[in-house]
Design an enzyme around this catalytic site. Structure first.
Site, PDB file in Angstrom:
ATOM      1  N   LYS A  52       5.580  -6.045  -3.696  1.00  0.00           N
ATOM      2  CA  LYS A  52       4.711  -5.871  -2.532  1.00  0.00           C
ATOM      3  C   LYS A  52       4.187  -4.446  -2.324  1.00  0.00           C
ATOM      4  CE  LYS A  52       4.060  -9.228  -1.365  1.00  0.00           C
ATOM      5  NZ  LYS A  52       3.367 -10.226  -2.248  1.00  0.00           N
ATOM      6  N   HIS A 114       8.434  -5.905 -12.148  1.00  0.00           N
ATOM      7  CA  HIS A 114       9.068  -5.342 -10.955  1.00  0.00           C
ATOM      8  C   HIS A 114      10.437  -4.775 -11.310  1.00  0.00           C
ATOM      9  CE1 HIS A 114       6.029  -6.714  -8.251  1.00  0.00           C
ATOM     10  NE2 HIS A 114       6.365  -7.984  -8.224  1.00  0.00           N
ATOM     11  N   SER A 144       5.858  -6.320   4.369  1.00  0.00           N
ATOM     12  CA  SER A 144       5.093  -7.174   3.459  1.00  0.00           C
ATOM     13  C   SER A 144       6.025  -8.136   2.705  1.00  0.00           C
ATOM     14  CB  SER A 144       4.322  -6.291   2.471  1.00  0.00           C
ATOM     15  OG  SER A 144       3.579  -7.076   1.576  1.00  0.00           O
TER      16      SER A 144
HETATM   17  S1  PPS Z   1       3.518  -8.853  -5.569  1.00  0.00           S
HETATM   18  O1  PPS Z   1       3.819 -10.236  -5.122  1.00  0.00           O
HETATM   19  O2  PPS Z   1       4.741  -8.045  -5.616  1.00  0.00           O
HETATM   20  O3  PPS Z   1       2.777  -8.813  -6.809  1.00  0.00           O
HETATM   21  O4  PPS Z   1       2.619  -8.258  -4.392  1.00  0.00           O
HETATM   22  P1  PPS Z   1       1.733  -6.943  -4.490  1.00  0.00           P
HETATM   23  O5  PPS Z   1       0.436  -7.272  -5.080  1.00  0.00           O
HETATM   24  O6  PPS Z   1       2.507  -5.837  -5.075  1.00  0.00           O
HETATM   25  O7  PPS Z   1       1.550  -6.560  -2.959  1.00  0.00           O
HETATM   26  C1  PPS Z   1       0.870  -7.369  -2.031  1.00  0.00           C
HETATM   27  C2  PPS Z   1       0.484  -6.468  -0.877  1.00  0.00           C
HETATM   28  O8  PPS Z   1      -0.633  -5.656  -1.297  1.00  0.00           O
HETATM   29  C3  PPS Z   1      -1.720  -5.891  -0.406  1.00  0.00           C
HETATM   30  N1  PPS Z   1      -2.996  -5.758  -1.125  1.00  0.00           N
HETATM   31  C4  PPS Z   1      -3.961  -4.932  -0.715  1.00  0.00           C
HETATM   32  N2  PPS Z   1      -4.008  -4.061   0.319  1.00  0.00           N
HETATM   33  C5  PPS Z   1      -5.166  -3.367   0.481  1.00  0.00           C
HETATM   34  N3  PPS Z   1      -6.260  -3.529  -0.316  1.00  0.00           N
HETATM   35  C6  PPS Z   1      -6.242  -4.380  -1.354  1.00  0.00           C
HETATM   36  N4  PPS Z   1      -7.320  -4.530  -2.110  1.00  0.00           N
HETATM   37  C7  PPS Z   1      -5.046  -5.136  -1.592  1.00  0.00           C
HETATM   38  N5  PPS Z   1      -4.688  -6.067  -2.503  1.00  0.00           N
HETATM   39  C8  PPS Z   1      -3.426  -6.424  -2.193  1.00  0.00           C
HETATM   40  C9  PPS Z   1      -1.470  -7.317   0.100  1.00  0.00           C
HETATM   41  O9  PPS Z   1      -2.240  -7.604   1.221  1.00  0.00           O
HETATM   42  C10 PPS Z   1       0.019  -7.240   0.359  1.00  0.00           C
HETATM   43  O10 PPS Z   1       0.336  -6.398   1.457  1.00  0.00           O
HETATM   44  P2  PPS Z   1       0.468  -6.902   2.975  1.00  0.00           P
HETATM   45  O11 PPS Z   1       0.934  -5.700   3.765  1.00  0.00           O
HETATM   46  O12 PPS Z   1       1.483  -8.006   2.984  1.00  0.00           O
HETATM   47  O13 PPS Z   1      -0.884  -7.342   3.410  1.00  0.00           O
END
Ligand code: PPS
Length: 300
Positions: A52, A114, A144
């Site tokens: 996340k 991860h 998150s």
């Molecule tokens: S995972 O399942 O571990 O692969 O998730 P990961 O992609 O690492 O993290 C998901 C969080 O990243 C946010 N996210 C973004 N935030 C801002 N801009 C963009 N473009 C973007 N893309 C992914 C996503 O919304 C999750 O965070 P939260 O706080 O839950 O919204």
């Protein structure tokens, strides 16, 4: 009525167990021999994060930088989790990360993990692969992760927020302690020059600037037009609308509980922590995060 979860509609939530000192669940350890023996190639790029922290965001940026121009149909037909395989994932007949990576037709191969630093397959180091690590401040990362575990039935039941917060502080999470993860990779960066260590907060603050830094690290020089397109395409609202990046095609996630692309903000933790929880967390954080050169921002 049957008590067997396989015979009911209620999905069976896994329990954490200790795996080489790291709390884990079976879908990330069942293919361990093949994960550990994975043969990296020198041009592979490993995208490493604590869950996340911005994995999907950076994966999509890298995919667009390498393949956005040469293969536009890829962008509308292949979900990001197939373009960038999740190495340790093992869900037979759904995803086997090692096989997906080995079958990637493209080069360089972009590979997601991860894993904490000590569990990364050694061939990535032997081949001197480039690594992009993304870190996110602990409070937003935890918020998150909490919502992700609520909606993702292959993860353990998160329980209530207060108990989750304490488990996070104790490191009893899938993939272990956030503190150990970000510190372990930060230390590795001091001795292994091919790690680009990024922060989620910097990406939110100025995505274009962070893409420039990534390009510098990767030795890429996209045109101004291409860069503009990529910077626009990877904004939160666009990725949320895009079925190839919003995970809407994955069955184990229940978006009625919480979407994968949830808020994408810095500071959402304020909507979760009570004042007392924040004080307790900060107190504990100070004890665990002592390196003054390694700072996170919880607001921007
Ligand atoms: S995972 O399942 O571990 O692969 O998730 P990961 O992609 O690492 O993290 C998901 C969080 O990243 C946010 N996210 C973004 N935030 C801002 N801009 C963009 N473009 C973007 N893309 C992914 C996503 O919304 C999750 O965070 P939260 O706080 O839950 O919204």
């Amino acid at each position: 009525m049957s008590a067997d979860p396989a015979k009911t509609d209620i999905p069976h939530r896994p329990e954490l167990f200790d795996f080489h000192g790291v709390p884990m669940i079976h879908i990330f350890t069942d293919n361990w021999e093949n994960v550990q023996n994975f043969q990296a190639r020198p041009d592979d790029i490993l995208i490493a994060t604590y869950p996340k922290a911005g994995t999907t965001w950076v994966s999509y940026i890298l995919d667009l930088l390498y393949f956005g121009q040469i293969s536009p149909e890829r962008q509308t037909s292949i979900p990001i989790y197939e373009r960038v395989p999740f190495l340790e994932m093992m869900m037979p007949s759904v995803f086997i990360g090692v096989d997906q990576a080995n079958n990637l037709p493209t080069s360089p191969r972009l590979i997601k993990t991860h894993l904490p630093i000590q569990l990364v397959p050694k061939s990535f180091w032997e081949q001197n692969c480039r690594v992009v690590y993304v870190a996110r401040n602990a409070k937003d990362n935890m918020a998150s992760y909490f919502h992700f575990e609520r909606m993702n039935h292959v993860h353990p039941e998160p329980g209530d927020w207060s108990s989750y917060l304490h488990r996070f502080m104790e490191g009893k999470m899938v993939f272990g302690s956030w503190y150990d993860h970000v510190n372990g990779w930060w230390k590795k960066k001091q001795t292994y020059s091919k790690i680009h260590y990024m922060f989620f907060e910097d990406m939110v603050e100025d995505t274009g600037r962070e893409i420039d830094k990534l390009c510098c690290f990767l030795g890429l020089s996209p045109s101004a037009e291409e860069k503009k397109q990529i910077t626009g395409g990877v904004q939160f609202d666009n990725m949320k609308k895009n079925d190839m990046t919003n995970y809407s095609t994955i069955p184990c996630m229940d978006f009625k509980i919480s979407p994968f692309m949830r808020k994408g903000k810095v500071g959402d933790w304020k909507n979760h922590f009570t004042v007392a929880q924040n004080e307790e967390f900060d107190e504990d954080y100070k004890k665990k995060m002592k390196d003054p050169s390694f700072q996170f921002r919880t607001v921007i």
